[in-house]
Design an enzyme around this catalytic site. Structure first.
Site, short mmCIF file in Angstrom:
data_model
loop_
_atom_site.label_atom_id
_atom_site.label_comp_id
_atom_site.label_asym_id
_atom_site.label_seq_id
_atom_site.Cartn_x
_atom_site.Cartn_y
_atom_site.Cartn_z
N ASP A 160 -9.26 8.93 -7.81
CA ASP A 160 -8.84 8.05 -6.71
C ASP A 160 -9.73 6.82 -6.63
O ASP A 160 -10.06 6.35 -5.54
CB ASP A 160 -8.83 8.80 -5.37
CG ASP A 160 -8.21 7.95 -4.26
OD1 ASP A 160 -7.27 7.18 -4.55
OD2 ASP A 160 -8.67 8.03 -3.10
N SER A 213 0.84 -1.19 0.00
CA SER A 213 0.00 0.00 0.00
C SER A 213 0.88 1.24 0.00
O SER A 213 2.10 1.16 0.17
CB SER A 213 -0.90 0.00 1.24
OG SER A 213 -1.75 -1.12 1.26
N GLY A 214 0.22 2.41 -0.15
CA GLY A 214 0.95 3.67 -0.10
C GLY A 214 0.72 4.56 -1.30
O GLY A 214 1.51 5.46 -1.57
N GLY A 215 -0.37 4.32 -2.03
CA GLY A 215 -0.64 5.11 -3.23
C GLY A 215 -0.78 6.59 -2.95
O GLY A 215 -0.50 7.42 -3.82
N GLU A 216 -1.22 6.96 -1.74
CA GLU A 216 -1.36 8.37 -1.38
C GLU A 216 -0.02 9.00 -0.99
O GLU A 216 0.05 10.19 -0.72
CB GLU A 216 -2.35 8.53 -0.23
CG GLU A 216 -3.80 8.47 -0.65
CD GLU A 216 -4.20 7.09 -1.16
OE1 GLU A 216 -4.72 7.02 -2.29
OE2 GLU A 216 -3.99 6.10 -0.45
N TRP A 271 -20.60 -1.31 4.33
CA TRP A 271 -19.20 -1.70 4.17
C TRP A 271 -19.02 -3.18 4.48
O TRP A 271 -17.97 -3.59 4.99
CB TRP A 271 -18.32 -0.84 5.08
CG TRP A 271 -18.20 0.57 4.58
CD1 TRP A 271 -19.09 1.58 4.77
CD2 TRP A 271 -17.16 1.09 3.78
NE1 TRP A 271 -18.65 2.72 4.13
CE2 TRP A 271 -17.47 2.45 3.52
CE3 TRP A 271 -15.98 0.56 3.26
CZ2 TRP A 271 -16.65 3.28 2.75
CZ3 TRP A 271 -15.16 1.39 2.50
CH2 TRP A 271 -15.49 2.72 2.25
N TRP A 306 -3.37 -3.75 -2.58
CA TRP A 306 -3.69 -3.95 -1.17
C TRP A 306 -4.87 -4.88 -0.91
O TRP A 306 -5.40 -4.92 0.21
CB TRP A 306 -3.86 -2.62 -0.44
CG TRP A 306 -4.70 -1.56 -1.06
CD1 TRP A 306 -4.29 -0.59 -1.93
CD2 TRP A 306 -6.09 -1.30 -0.82
NE1 TRP A 306 -5.34 0.25 -2.25
CE2 TRP A 306 -6.45 -0.16 -1.58
CE3 TRP A 306 -7.07 -1.91 -0.02
CZ2 TRP A 306 -7.74 0.37 -1.58
CZ3 TRP A 306 -8.35 -1.38 -0.02
CH2 TRP A 306 -8.68 -0.26 -0.79
#
Length: 579
Positions: free
Chosen positions: A314, A203-206, A484, A254
């Site tokens: 996004d 993860s870490g796209g932001e 969710w 992710w």
């Protein structure tokens, strides 16, 4: 202070709990068992490699599900305190499926604990606590479970590691660092194991990472290959990135991939491009917002399908397609990859020749960013009025959380029906601005807005059931709350899910959507339900643990409406069965 993530020494996590007890009779997990799992077991996140999330057990039916009673419950805490991500605060969320192997249950927590329990009684065998850097700030404090192989358990961590544990004792056997957490890398998915190769993504796209999937030898932990989701200059797809934007182009992975043993391809979803606004990186930006098919032996990308080019909303497309072999009336088999994309469209893809090719697509929620899909290729055409750009605030529907986010769908092969949790009647807005990359710091190029529409006062969340043969919706059940909830379908004709802000766990009639049973738990549910059998009795397992995006999404609604919705975090494993 290193941007959002500070570098400090590791600390040992010390939690009060029962003494570890070795599991005396543990069943090793083989390739054969993962490919054709026993009906009584749930050996991986979606039970089977194809991602169906469906139980073949039939003891619990639509006629008797109302008699379900709690067999046991087990708290997963206490938890390690962690610094808060102040830019977008959220509680840690329990998003892991309860994995069950012949009476042994495995569960993970948002702070990287792994717990082994007796699936019949809830008694704890052992508990492992991964040491996390003390000042690591978790942007998405969650973990989505374990993978099993032989006599080992595999998990990923917030500091971007893969860890192998002894399934009998919980003792660490090996660990490998995939990337530097100080540069914004972390990992939350359950690994995927194929023929002794442990695959995981980051993860870490932001934070402007360059995403990848990496494989390790299950026995030794030795790295085998690493495949980047953003091609380097000279590699196929590199022409879709201008200049050096590929170096920090995002493309996180992710959610656990699905695997086709016949084609020998692992299908992984690739998330958003970075920074968010596409005008800052003109081009298609492969392989972001795509599904890629990897060869598990060497990591080679054999095929891909991009859901939307130059991602600028996004809309992470990280959930892999559900792999479906649909029997035709003439006895032929149609090999499909079916996916409800975050962009609001459902896609039916052909995978029969080892290549993903477009068959059909249509919206499943209201979406105004596309004018439609090319009928031959599935490539979308964009509505320029809803395309974020530099220096101008632009609105679009659905918001960045999409028609569906990460919660898994479920497919019943007997009826050809796919069940999915969706959210609609919410829109977003972005205003692009230039941004400089700095390791470990948010790399967005825009703020984040979400506003519920007027129709949201009637409902936001829903469960939909779709006939995959015709690609027509069979029914929809609406909730005023967002939804969710990952879904479990069963051969008994029952669909299970949580996901709403009232902390209810529900059973629906798979044919009609009618509610058959419900129970209020100690917190909201965003984890996948699973089903297993012990001593000849079918059980349903679910874990509470509201937080992360479900909590953030709700906070935007409360902000728009001037309300305050309190949802307990929970953090308990519950198991139900018939009396």
């Amino acid at each position: 202070m290193h941007g959002l993530l500070r570098s400090v020494s590791l600390i040992a996590l010390v939690l009060a709990g029962p003494a570890a007890a070795e599991i005396a009779d543990y069943s090793p997990v083989t390739a054969e068992r993962l490919t054709q799992p026993e009906e009584r077991n749930w050996l991986q996140s979606r039970r089977t490699y194809d991602g169906h999330g469906h139980s073949p057990l039939t003891q619990i039916t639509k006629d008797n599900v109302a008699q379900l009673t709690q067999v046991w419950s087990h708290p997963t805490g206490p938890y390690r305190p962690a610094p808060e991500f102040t830019a977008l605060p959220a509680s840690g969320a329990h998003q892991a499926a309860a994995i069950v192997n012949d009476g042994v249950m495995f569960m993970t927590t948002h702070d990287n604990q792994v717990i082994a329990m007796d699936a019949k009684t809830g008694g704890e065998h052992w508990r492992y606590q991964h040491p996390i850097p003390e000042d690591l700030v978790p942007i998405h404090p969650a973990n989505r479970g374990v993978a099993l192989w032989d006599d080992k358990v595999f998990t990923t961590t917030q500091d971007a590691m893969v860890v192998a544990l002894d399934a009998k004792t919980g003792e660490p056997l090996w660990s490998q660092t995939m990337a530097d957490w100080m540069e914004g890398y972390y990992s939350t998915l359950a690994p995927l194991v194929v023929d002794g190769r442990v695959m995981a993504g980051v993860s870490g796209g932001e934070l402007g990472i360059r995403g990848f999937v990496q494989a390790f030898d299950a026995g030794t932990g030795n790295p085998l290959w690493k495949t980047y989701t953003i091609p380097a200059p000279g590699e196929p797809g590199s022409e879709t990135w201008p200049g050096d934007t590929w170096q920090n182009g995002g493309g996180p992975v992710w959610i656990t991939g699905n695997y086709d043993p016949e084609a020998k391809l692992a299908y992984w979803g690739v998330g958003n491009a970075a920074p968010w606004v596409g005008a800052l990186r003109p081009g298609d930006n492969l392989y972001t917002a795509s599904t890629i098919g990897l060869n598990p032996e060497n990591g080679a990308i054999a095929t891909h399908f991009q859901y939307h080019w130059n991602d600028t909303w996004d809309w992470d497309e990280v959930v892999p397609p559900t792999l479906i072999d649909l029997q035709g009336e003439n006895g032929d088999t149609q090999k499909l990859a079916v996916r409800f994309a975050r962009n609001g469209y459902i896609y039916k893809l052909d995978r029969s020749d080892g290549k993903l090719s477009f068959i059909e697509g249509k919206p499943y929620v209201y979406q105004n960013a596309f004018t439609g899909l090319n009928p031959e290729t599935g490539r979308p055409e964009y509505n320029q009025e809803n395309l974020p750009e530099l220096g101008k605030r632009v609105e679009f529907c659905p918001s960045a959380w999409g028609g569906r986010d990460w919660p898994a769908d479920s497919y019943d092969p007997a009826t050809g029906t796919l069940f999915i949790s969706v959210n609609e009647n919410h829109c977003g807005a972005m205003e692009g601005a230039p941004v400089e990359y700095e390791p470990g710091v948010l790399y967005l190029g825009s703020g984040l807005e979400m506003t519920p529409t007027e129709a949201a006062k009637e409902h936001i969340g829903a469960v939909q059931a779709w006939d995959i043969r015709t690609l027509e919706k069979k029914w929809q059940v609406n909730f005023k709350s967002p939804n969710w909830g990952p879904i479990l379908s069963t051969a008994g004709g029952v669909v299970f899910l949580g996901g709403t802000n009232d902390a209810m766990f529900r059973a629906l009639d798979a044919e009609t959507g009618a509610e058959l049973w419900s129970v209020k738990l100690d917190g909201g549910v965003v984890a996948p339900p699973t089903s297993f059998e012990v001593d000849g009795k079918q059980h349903i397992a679910i874990t509470t643990g509201w937080g992360v995006d479900a909590e953030r999404f709700q906070s935007f609604i409360d902000q728009a409406w001037g309300t305050k919705t309190e949802v307990s975090q929970g953090g308990t494993v519950y198991v139900f069965a018939l009396p």
